[in-house]
Design a protein around this motif. Structure first.
Motif, short mmCIF file in Angstrom:
data_model
loop_
_atom_site.label_atom_id
_atom_site.label_comp_id
_atom_site.label_asym_id
_atom_site.label_seq_id
_atom_site.Cartn_x
_atom_site.Cartn_y
_atom_site.Cartn_z
N UNK A 1 -1.01 2.61 12.56
CA UNK A 1 0.03 3.02 11.61
C UNK A 1 0.47 1.86 10.73
N UNK A 2 0.94 2.19 9.52
CA UNK A 2 1.27 1.20 8.51
C UNK A 2 2.77 1.16 8.24
N UNK A 3 3.28 -0.05 8.05
CA UNK A 3 4.60 -0.26 7.46
C UNK A 3 4.35 -0.66 6.01
N UNK A 4 4.74 0.16 5.08
CA UNK A 4 4.32 0.01 3.68
C UNK A 4 5.18 -1.00 2.92
N UNK A 5 4.48 -1.90 2.21
CA UNK A 5 5.13 -2.87 1.34
C UNK A 5 4.24 -3.03 0.11
N UNK A 6 4.20 -2.01 -0.77
CA UNK A 6 3.34 -2.08 -1.96
C UNK A 6 3.84 -3.15 -2.92
N UNK A 7 2.91 -3.71 -3.69
CA UNK A 7 3.24 -4.82 -4.57
C UNK A 7 3.00 -4.49 -6.04
N UNK A 8 1.87 -3.87 -6.38
CA UNK A 8 1.55 -3.63 -7.79
C UNK A 8 0.52 -2.50 -7.88
N UNK A 9 0.13 -2.19 -9.13
CA UNK A 9 -0.90 -1.17 -9.43
C UNK A 9 -0.51 0.17 -8.81
N UNK A 10 -1.49 0.84 -8.19
CA UNK A 10 -1.24 2.19 -7.67
C UNK A 10 -0.66 2.17 -6.26
N UNK A 11 -0.33 0.99 -5.75
CA UNK A 11 0.07 0.88 -4.34
C UNK A 11 1.35 1.64 -4.01
N UNK A 12 2.28 1.72 -4.97
CA UNK A 12 3.50 2.50 -4.73
C UNK A 12 3.18 3.97 -4.48
N UNK A 13 2.24 4.52 -5.25
CA UNK A 13 1.85 5.91 -5.05
C UNK A 13 1.18 6.10 -3.69
N UNK A 14 0.33 5.16 -3.31
CA UNK A 14 -0.33 5.24 -2.00
C UNK A 14 0.70 5.21 -0.88
N UNK A 15 1.68 4.32 -1.02
CA UNK A 15 2.72 4.19 0.00
C UNK A 15 3.55 5.46 0.10
N UNK A 16 3.92 6.03 -1.05
CA UNK A 16 4.70 7.26 -1.05
C UNK A 16 3.95 8.38 -0.33
N UNK A 17 2.66 8.50 -0.63
CA UNK A 17 1.86 9.53 0.01
C UNK A 17 1.82 9.33 1.53
N UNK A 18 1.59 8.09 1.95
CA UNK A 18 1.48 7.82 3.38
C UNK A 18 2.79 8.05 4.14
N UNK A 19 3.92 7.71 3.49
CA UNK A 19 5.21 7.84 4.18
C UNK A 19 5.79 9.24 4.05
N UNK A 20 5.90 9.73 2.81
CA UNK A 20 6.64 10.96 2.54
C UNK A 20 5.77 12.21 2.73
N UNK A 21 4.57 12.18 2.16
CA UNK A 21 3.74 13.38 2.19
C UNK A 21 3.01 13.57 3.52
#
Length: 264
Positions: A164-184
Motif C-alpha cells: 500500500x502507498x502513502x501518496x505524496x505527489x510532486x508534479x505532472x500527472x502524479x496528483x491525478x494518480x494519487x487521487x485515483x489511488x486514495x479516493x476512487x
C-alpha cells in the motif's frame, strides 16, 4: 495500448470502449521492468538489512528519479520517521542545484542535511540510502508500506507487489494518480495530494509538509488493515490479468487480431 488493466480502471476502460469517436483502447498492463536494479554494493547492503527485518514491518520512502527535497523538508521527514517508530528505508537525494545537474544526485554525507544525531538514534531501525533499487525493495517481504510520489510506474509496481502507498505527489500527472489511488480505489492513504513543486526552479517557493502530517500518513499506511487488504487483492488481480486467460492477455490478442484485420 494503455499500461493499465481492466480490473484496476474498469470504469475508465469501459467508458472509452463504449465511445465510437475514440480509438479502440487496449489495456495491456501492468507492463513492468521487474529486473530493474543497478547492482551497486550498497544495494546488497540494504537487501541484507531487510532480510533481518520482520515481514511487512518496513516503510520505503522513494520519490522517483526526479524526487528530492530541500533541507527544511528533509528534516521534517526525518522527524516524522523517528516519531512514527516504524522501521524504514529512505532514498534521500540531493536537489538540483541552479540547473547544473539534470537529475538529483546522492549525498556524499546525508548527515549534513539530517537532524543532528538522527542517524545515530535510528541506527538499526532504518537505512538512509541514495538511489534505490525500487523494484527489488518493493518485492522484499519486509517492506509493508511505500511513501511515493505516485508516478504511474511506481503505482503499478506497488500494486503488483501488494504494497500500500502513502501518496505524496510532486508534479505532472502524479496528483491525478494519487487521487485515483486514495479516493476512487481505496488502495492508498494520503499524505499531501495537493503538494506541487517546481522541479526546474530551485528558488521557487515550495510548501512544507509538517512532520505531524507525514507521520500520520506513515502510521496509516503501515497500520490500516482495510487498505492493506485491498492492496493485496489488487495485487492478485494484476497478476491474473497478464496470465493466460486474463483481461490483459486477451487485450494483447485483440490488438494482434485487429492489426491483422486492418492490414489484410
Amino acid at each position: 495500448m494503455v499500461n493499465t488493466f481492466l480490473e484496476l480502471e474498469t470504469h475508465a476502460v469501459e467508458s472509452l470502449s463504449g465511445d465510437i469517436s475514440v480509438p479502440t483502447v487496449y489495456p495491456v498492463g501492468p507492463i513492468l521492468n521487474l529486473e530493474g536494479s543497478s547492482g551497486k554494493p550498497s544495494d546488497d547492503d540494504v537487501i541484507r538489512w531487510l532480510d533481518s527485518q520482520p515481514p511487512s514491518s518496513v516503510v520505503l520512502l522513494c520519490f522517483g528519479s526526479m524526487g528530492s527535497f530541500d533541507e527544511v523538508q528533509v528534516k521534517e521527514i526525518a522527524r516524522a520517521l523517528e516519531q512514527s517508530g516504524h522501521r524504514f528505508v529512505w532514498s534521500l537525494r540531493r536537489p538540483r542545484s541552479n540547473g547544473t545537474t539534470k537529475v538529483p544526485s546522492d549525498y556524499e554525507d546525508p548527515g549534513a542535511v539530517l537532524p543532528e544525531g538522527f542517524l545515530e538514534r535510528t541506527d538499526g531501525v532504518g537505512k538512509v540510502i541514495g538511489w534505490a533499487p525500487q523494484v527489488a525493495l518493493l518485492a522484499h517481504s519486509a517492506v509493508g508500506g511505500f511513501v511515493s510520489h505516485c508516478g504511474w510506474n511506481s503505482v503499478l509496481e506497488s500494486i503488483w507487489f501488494g504494497v500500500p502507498v502513502a501518496t505524496w505527489p510532486v508534479y505532472a500527472e502524479q496528483q491525478m494518480n494519487a487521487f485515483e489511488m486514495v479516493v476512487e480505489l481505496g488502495l492508498s492513504v494520503e499524505i499531501k495530494c495537493d503538494y506541487i513543486r517546481d522541479l526546474f526552479d530551485p528558488k521557487a517557493k515550495t510548501p512544507i509538509v509538517s512532520a505531524e502530517v507525514i507521520q500520520n500518513g506513515i502510521r496509516r499506511v503501515m497500520e490500516d488493515k482495510e487498505v492493506r487488504r485491498k492492496a493485496k487483492e489488487m495485487s492478485e488481480k494484476s497478476r491474473a490479468a497478464v496470465a493466460k486467460g486474463g483481461s490483459s492477455y486477451a487485450a494483447v490478442g485483440n490488438l494482434i487480431q485487429d492489426f491483422i484485420s486492418n492490414i489484410s
